[in-house]
Design a protein around this motif. Structure first.
Motif, PDB file in Angstrom:
ATOM      1  N   GLY A 132      55.490  -0.852   4.064  1.00 42.67           N
ATOM      2  CA  GLY A 132      56.048  -2.020   4.951  1.00 42.67           C
ATOM      3  C   GLY A 132      57.229  -1.494   6.634  1.00 42.67           C
ATOM      4  N   LEU A 133      58.069  -0.500   6.603  1.00 42.20           N
ATOM      5  CA  LEU A 133      58.429  -0.050   8.201  1.00 42.20           C
ATOM      6  C   LEU A 133      57.205   0.871   8.038  1.00 42.20           C
ATOM      7  CD1 LEU A 133      60.310   0.479   9.999  1.00 42.20           C
ATOM      8  CD2 LEU A 133      60.701   2.085   8.661  1.00 42.20           C
ATOM      9  N   SER A 134      56.275   1.205   8.256  1.00 42.06           N
ATOM     10  CA  SER A 134      55.417   2.015   8.404  1.00 42.06           C
ATOM     11  C   SER A 134      54.327   0.851   9.059  1.00 42.06           C
ATOM     12  CB  SER A 134      54.833   3.428   7.232  1.00 42.06           C
ATOM     13  OG  SER A 134      53.796   4.191   8.124  1.00 42.06           O
ATOM     14  N   LEU A 135      53.545   0.174   8.368  1.00 38.82           N
ATOM     15  CA  LEU A 135      52.790  -0.956   8.937  1.00 38.82           C
ATOM     16  C   LEU A 135      53.091  -1.497   9.764  1.00 38.82           C
ATOM     17  CD1 LEU A 135      51.069  -2.052   5.119  1.00 38.82           C
ATOM     18  CD2 LEU A 135      50.302  -0.864   7.091  1.00 38.82           C
ATOM     19  N   ALA A 136      54.329  -2.469   9.994  1.00 39.27           N
ATOM     20  CA  ALA A 136      55.048  -2.691  11.417  1.00 39.27           C
ATOM     21  C   ALA A 136      55.729  -2.091  12.089  1.00 39.27           C
ATOM     22  CB  ALA A 136      56.818  -3.625  10.521  1.00 39.27           C
ATOM     23  N   MET A 137      55.806  -0.261  11.963  1.00 38.28           N
ATOM     24  CA  MET A 137      55.554  -0.038  13.335  1.00 38.28           C
ATOM     25  C   MET A 137      54.367   0.356  14.005  1.00 38.28           C
ATOM     26  SD  MET A 137      58.938   0.154  14.023  1.00 38.28           S
ATOM     27  CE  MET A 137      59.362   1.259  15.623  1.00 38.28           C
ATOM     28  N   ALA A 138      53.231   0.079  13.362  1.00 40.76           N
ATOM     29  CA  ALA A 138      51.902   0.699  13.214  1.00 40.76           C
ATOM     30  C   ALA A 138      51.244  -0.993  14.525  1.00 40.76           C
ATOM     31  CB  ALA A 138      51.079   0.929  12.932  1.00 40.76           C
ATOM     32  N   ALA A 139      51.901  -1.650  13.870  1.00 39.27           N
ATOM     33  CA  ALA A 139      51.188  -3.008  14.566  1.00 39.27           C
ATOM     34  C   ALA A 139      52.234  -3.559  15.896  1.00 39.27           C
ATOM     35  CB  ALA A 139      51.883  -4.197  13.358  1.00 39.27           C
ATOM     36  N   ARG A 140      53.488  -2.790  15.946  1.00 43.92           N
ATOM     37  CA  ARG A 140      54.040  -3.135  17.207  1.00 43.92           C
ATOM     38  C   ARG A 140      53.617  -2.331  18.458  1.00 43.92           C
ATOM     39  NH1 ARG A 140      58.463  -5.364  16.999  1.00 43.92           N
ATOM     40  NH2 ARG A 140      60.106  -4.768  18.293  1.00 43.92           N
ATOM     41  N   SER A 141      52.994  -1.181  17.907  1.00 45.76           N
ATOM     42  CA  SER A 141      52.151  -0.245  18.806  1.00 45.76           C
ATOM     43  C   SER A 141      51.195  -0.561  19.230  1.00 45.76           C
ATOM     44  CB  SER A 141      52.184   1.296  18.062  1.00 45.76           C
ATOM     45  OG  SER A 141      53.235   2.064  17.813  1.00 45.76           O
ATOM     46  N   SER A 142      50.504  -1.300  18.375  1.00 41.78           N
ATOM     47  CA  SER A 142      49.425  -1.888  18.997  1.00 41.78           C
ATOM     48  C   SER A 142      49.166  -3.024  19.118  1.00 41.78           C
ATOM     49  CB  SER A 142      47.985  -2.207  17.273  1.00 41.78           C
ATOM     50  OG  SER A 142      47.544  -1.559  16.681  1.00 41.78           O
ATOM     51  N   ASP A 143      50.449  -3.948  19.411  1.00 42.76           N
ATOM     52  CA  ASP A 143      51.074  -4.715  20.158  1.00 42.76           C
ATOM     53  C   ASP A 143      50.270  -6.548  19.590  1.00 42.76           C
ATOM     54  OD1 ASP A 143      52.082  -3.065  22.904  1.00 42.76           O
ATOM     55  OD2 ASP A 143      50.538  -2.592  23.912  1.00 42.76           O
ATOM     56  N   LEU A 144      50.405  -6.281  18.286  1.00 40.87           N
ATOM     57  CA  LEU A 144      50.551  -7.511  17.851  1.00 40.87           C
ATOM     58  C   LEU A 144      51.256  -8.284  17.930  1.00 40.87           C
ATOM     59  CD1 LEU A 144      48.704  -5.657  14.563  1.00 40.87           C
ATOM     60  CD2 LEU A 144      47.557  -6.832  17.559  1.00 40.87           C
ATOM     61  N   PRO A 145      51.771  -9.580  17.703  1.00 40.46           N
ATOM     62  CA  PRO A 145      52.072 -10.322  17.369  1.00 40.46           C
ATOM     63  C   PRO A 145      53.303 -10.258  16.236  1.00 40.46           C
ATOM     64  CG  PRO A 145      50.789 -11.362  17.693  1.00 40.46           C
ATOM     65  CD  PRO A 145      50.124  -9.928  18.275  1.00 40.46           C
ATOM     66  N   GLY A 146      54.505 -11.137  16.610  1.00 35.63           N
ATOM     67  CA  GLY A 146      55.311 -11.072  15.822  1.00 35.63           C
ATOM     68  C   GLY A 146      55.050 -11.234  14.742  1.00 35.63           C
ATOM     69  N   VAL A 147      54.218 -12.467  14.842  1.00 33.48           N
ATOM     70  CA  VAL A 147      53.847 -13.074  13.090  1.00 33.48           C
ATOM     71  C   VAL A 147      52.941 -12.191  12.553  1.00 33.48           C
ATOM     72  CG1 VAL A 147      51.600 -14.326  14.241  1.00 33.48           C
ATOM     73  CG2 VAL A 147      52.749 -15.342  12.093  1.00 33.48           C
ATOM     74  N   VAL A 148      52.490 -11.377  12.845  1.00 34.08           N
ATOM     75  CA  VAL A 148      51.002 -10.471  12.285  1.00 34.08           C
ATOM     76  C   VAL A 148      52.027 -10.072  11.567  1.00 34.08           C
ATOM     77  CG1 VAL A 148      49.767  -7.954  12.467  1.00 34.08           C
ATOM     78  CG2 VAL A 148      49.630 -10.170  13.435  1.00 34.08           C
ATOM     79  N   THR A 149      53.102  -9.157  11.376  1.00 39.26           N
ATOM     80  CA  THR A 149      53.789  -8.443  11.089  1.00 39.26           C
ATOM     81  C   THR A 149      54.325  -9.019   9.484  1.00 39.26           C
ATOM     82  OG1 THR A 149      55.121  -7.523  13.007  1.00 39.26           O
ATOM     83  CG2 THR A 149      56.518  -7.196  10.528  1.00 39.26           C
ATOM     84  N   ALA A 150      54.603 -10.564   9.711  1.00 47.17           N
ATOM     85  CA  ALA A 150      54.945 -10.843   8.723  1.00 47.17           C
ATOM     86  C   ALA A 150      53.681 -11.285   7.708  1.00 47.17           C
ATOM     87  CB  ALA A 150      55.048 -12.764   9.016  1.00 47.17           C
ATOM     88  N   ARG A 151      52.937 -11.130   8.244  1.00 50.79           N
ATOM     89  CA  ARG A 151      51.068 -11.282   7.676  1.00 50.79           C
ATOM     90  C   ARG A 151      51.494  -9.728   6.892  1.00 50.79           C
ATOM     91  NH1 ARG A 151      50.702 -16.722   5.838  1.00 50.79           N
ATOM     92  NH2 ARG A 151      50.274 -17.473   7.940  1.00 50.79           N
ATOM     93  N   LEU A 152      51.765  -9.206   7.574  1.00 51.67           N
ATOM     94  CA  LEU A 152      51.373  -7.890   6.741  1.00 51.67           C
ATOM     95  C   LEU A 152      52.220  -8.029   5.458  1.00 51.67           C
ATOM     96  CD1 LEU A 152      51.401  -5.445   9.595  1.00 51.67           C
ATOM     97  CD2 LEU A 152      49.482  -5.857   8.931  1.00 51.67           C
ATOM     98  N   ILE A 153      53.622  -7.910   5.478  1.00 54.57           N
ATOM     99  CA  ILE A 153      54.254  -7.836   4.293  1.00 54.57           C
ATOM    100  C   ILE A 153      54.660  -8.866   3.156  1.00 54.57           C
ATOM    101  CG2 ILE A 153      56.411  -8.510   4.009  1.00 54.57           C
ATOM    102  CD1 ILE A 153      56.011  -6.071   5.874  1.00 54.57           C
ATOM    103  N   GLU A 154      53.158  -9.884   3.766  1.00 49.18           N
ATOM    104  CA  GLU A 154      52.465 -10.931   3.068  1.00 49.18           C
ATOM    105  C   GLU A 154      51.342  -9.945   2.108  1.00 49.18           C
ATOM    106  OE1 GLU A 154      53.546 -15.506   3.562  1.00 49.18           O
ATOM    107  OE2 GLU A 154      51.949 -14.482   4.484  1.00 49.18           O
ATOM    108  N   GLU A 155      50.114  -9.480   2.981  1.00 52.96           N
ATOM    109  CA  GLU A 155      49.225  -9.305   2.139  1.00 52.96           C
ATOM    110  C   GLU A 155      49.775  -7.796   1.688  1.00 52.96           C
ATOM    111  OE1 GLU A 155      46.344  -9.458   2.481  1.00 52.96           O
ATOM    112  OE2 GLU A 155      46.427 -11.093   3.844  1.00 52.96           O
ATOM    113  N   LEU A 156      50.332  -6.925   1.930  1.00 52.76           N
ATOM    114  CA  LEU A 156      51.188  -5.705   1.275  1.00 52.76           C
ATOM    115  C   LEU A 156      51.866  -5.964  -0.078  1.00 52.76           C
ATOM    116  CD1 LEU A 156      53.963  -3.288   2.439  1.00 52.76           C
ATOM    117  CD2 LEU A 156      53.932  -4.333   0.579  1.00 52.76           C
ATOM    118  N   THR A 157      52.586  -7.009  -0.567  1.00 54.21           N
ATOM    119  CA  THR A 157      52.884  -7.885  -1.359  1.00 54.21           C
ATOM    120  C   THR A 157      52.196  -7.807  -2.812  1.00 54.21           C
ATOM    121  OG1 THR A 157      54.846  -8.480  -0.607  1.00 54.21           O
ATOM    122  CG2 THR A 157      54.471  -9.547  -2.937  1.00 54.21           C
ATOM    123  N   SER A 158      51.047  -8.358  -2.151  1.00 55.89           N
ATOM    124  CA  SER A 158      50.294  -9.427  -3.011  1.00 55.89           C
ATOM    125  C   SER A 158      48.581  -8.092  -3.270  1.00 55.89           C
ATOM    126  CB  SER A 158      48.962 -10.120  -1.823  1.00 55.89           C
ATOM    127  OG  SER A 158      48.552 -10.915  -3.042  1.00 55.89           O
ATOM    128  N   GLY A 159      48.739  -7.241  -2.518  1.00 55.68           N
ATOM    129  CA  GLY A 159      48.340  -6.153  -2.727  1.00 55.68           C
ATOM    130  C   GLY A 159      48.729  -5.185  -4.181  1.00 55.68           C
TER     131      GLY A 159
END
Length: 444
Positions: A132-159
């Motif tokens: 989760g940390l790795s994905l969140a930092m990758a999203a921040r490096s891609s300048d994605l908005p903070g809401v995407v990080t929340a969605r990433l954690i949801e997708e991580l959990t679902s998968g």
């Protein structure tokens, strides 16, 4: 199996002298005579550590990949937040770059955990947080908005839940374009691609940035280790090779590779595999890598091998069967190591620039890889209980465990601050050293 064609030694210099050895000098393929293996590693170490610090300065996600110690230091001080899952073999460092296609001995390609230096018997929640940390930092490096990080954690959990509750589901994650691309690349690759990338057309490693010379003592010890029958069987294990083929070492070199492992002893060996003297030769690249005690906390009372190389082997067999069938442990120069043959299909997932849709798809795909690695170690009852625990911890505002979101958010702050301080201490110091004409191969 005798070393053939390895570098010779020169007559100048001896261990303990004040001679300065440039291990990056491509005009020589040797250390001076008398330089021991310990001294050779001592001479390499400063430039290796500088390289590691500069690689970690590249961006915040690169810093996360190389700062496993910081991750577990924080986690050890916040154990009350994280639930205790079933005790199993975990990756211990489940960041994005440690997942990807792996070739099995029967030529199948599976998407699995591909780097297990930190593997140990422990809490699977640690792998979820690390990913989760790795994905969140990758999203921040891609300048994605903070809401995407929340969605990433949801997708991580679902998968992850999908894989835990039904590990027999589709093995290859097709939802992510990045994963599909790297799998296609893996399937098309052949030995010639790997050889071209590592050594070119010659039968010796090109010394320079990626490969450094070995001292004579190192070369002799590597030759003795690779002459063992169990190493020969490892090389001939592939279905395409004769079980009684002879293996001959053509060249060996110190390998400058990785990030968190830079500074550890690592060797690449180029070997010839031939069934009969008059038969066509096959070739292989072997990776001999030092194993150290993992940073992940070790659960008390569990039978984890004391030999660190064997620990990696056991973790690989549990988490990544394709890799586990191609790896063995040993000791070289008093160092506990593991060795595996490199395969052209072994690739890692690379994240350059992500958009919202792909970020969410890759979070789900990679979580399924980790989930399958965990699930294959659990019986149906244990899988159901762990899945129920994860579902129960979901919040009303987030379809993911509250503890997972909390730890990832806090770890983002810890690593962002540490990354900026790291850049000040190392990247800025190196820039100033270049401006002043000082030696940049030494740590500041």
């Amino acid at each position: 199996m005798a070393i053939n064609g390895l570098v010779g030694t020169t007559s100048a210099g001896a261990e303990g002298s004040t001679l300065s050895v440039d291990v990056n000098d491509t005009k020589t393929r040797a250390f001076p005579a008398g330089v021991s293996a310990a001294r050779a590693q001592e001479l390499r170490l400063p430039s290796l550590l500088v390289r590691r610090q500069l690689k970690m300065s590249r961006d915040a996600h690169a810093y996360v990949r190389g700062s496993t110690e910081l991750f577990y230091r924080w986690l050890s001080n916040n154990l009350g937040i994280v639930p205790q899952g079933p005790r199993i073999w975990i990756c211990g460092d489940a960041h994005v770059g440690n997942l990807g296609p792996i070739a099995a001995v029967d030529a199948r390609v599976e998407v699995e955990v591909r780097d297990l230096d930190q593997t140990t018997y422990g809490n699977p929640a640690n792998d979820l947080i690390r990913l989760g940390l790795s994905l969140a930092m990758a999203a921040r490096s891609s300048d994605l908005p903070g809401v995407v990080t929340a969605r990433l954690i949801e997708e991580l959990t679902s998968g992850y839940l999908e894989a835990i509750l039904d590990p027999s589901a589709e093995a290859t994650p097709h939802g992510s374009a990045s994963v599909r691309f790297v799998v296609r690349e893996a399937l098309r690759r052949r030995w010639r691609h790997l050889r071209r990338e590592r050594i070119g057309r010659k039968s010796k490693f090109p010394l320079g940035d990626r490969f450094l010379p070995l001292a004579k003592e190192e070369r002799d010890e590597v030759a003795r280790f690779l002459d063992k029958e169990r190493v020969r069987k490892l090389v001939t294990r592939l279905d395409s090779r004769s079980d009684d083929a002879r293996v001959r070492v053509m060249d060996a070199a110190f390998w400058v590779k990785g990030c968190s492992s830079l500074g550890l002893w690592r060797c690449a060996a180029f070997v010839e595999v031939r069934a009969r003297r008059d038969s066509k030769a096959d070739y292989a690249l072997l990776d001999l890598k030092e194993a150290r005690r993992p940073l992940a906390p070790l659960e008390p009372g569990l039978n984890v091998p004391a030999h660190q190389g064997e620990r990696v082997v056991q973790g690989a067999k549990a988490l990544s069967p394709s890799l586990g069938g191609r790896i063995l442990s040993g000791t070289v120069l008093g160092r506990e190591i593991f060795v595996r043959e490199l395969m052209p299909q072994d690739l890692k997932v690379e994240l350059e620039s992500l958009d919202d849709v792909e970020a969410r798809a890759i979070a789900r795909a990679l979580a399924k890889i980790v989930g399958r690695a965990h699930a294959r170690q659990l019986d149906p009852t244990a899988r159901a209980a762990w899945g129920a625990e994860l579902k129960r911890a979901a919040t009303r505002s987030l379809e993911a465990p509250g503890w997972l979101w909390q730890t990832v958010v806090e770890l983002i702050g810890v690593h962002e601050r540490a990354y900026l301080e790291h850049c000040r201490r190392y990247a800025l110091a190196q820039e100033k050293a270049r401006e002043d004409g000082r030696d940049i191969s030494q740590p500041p």
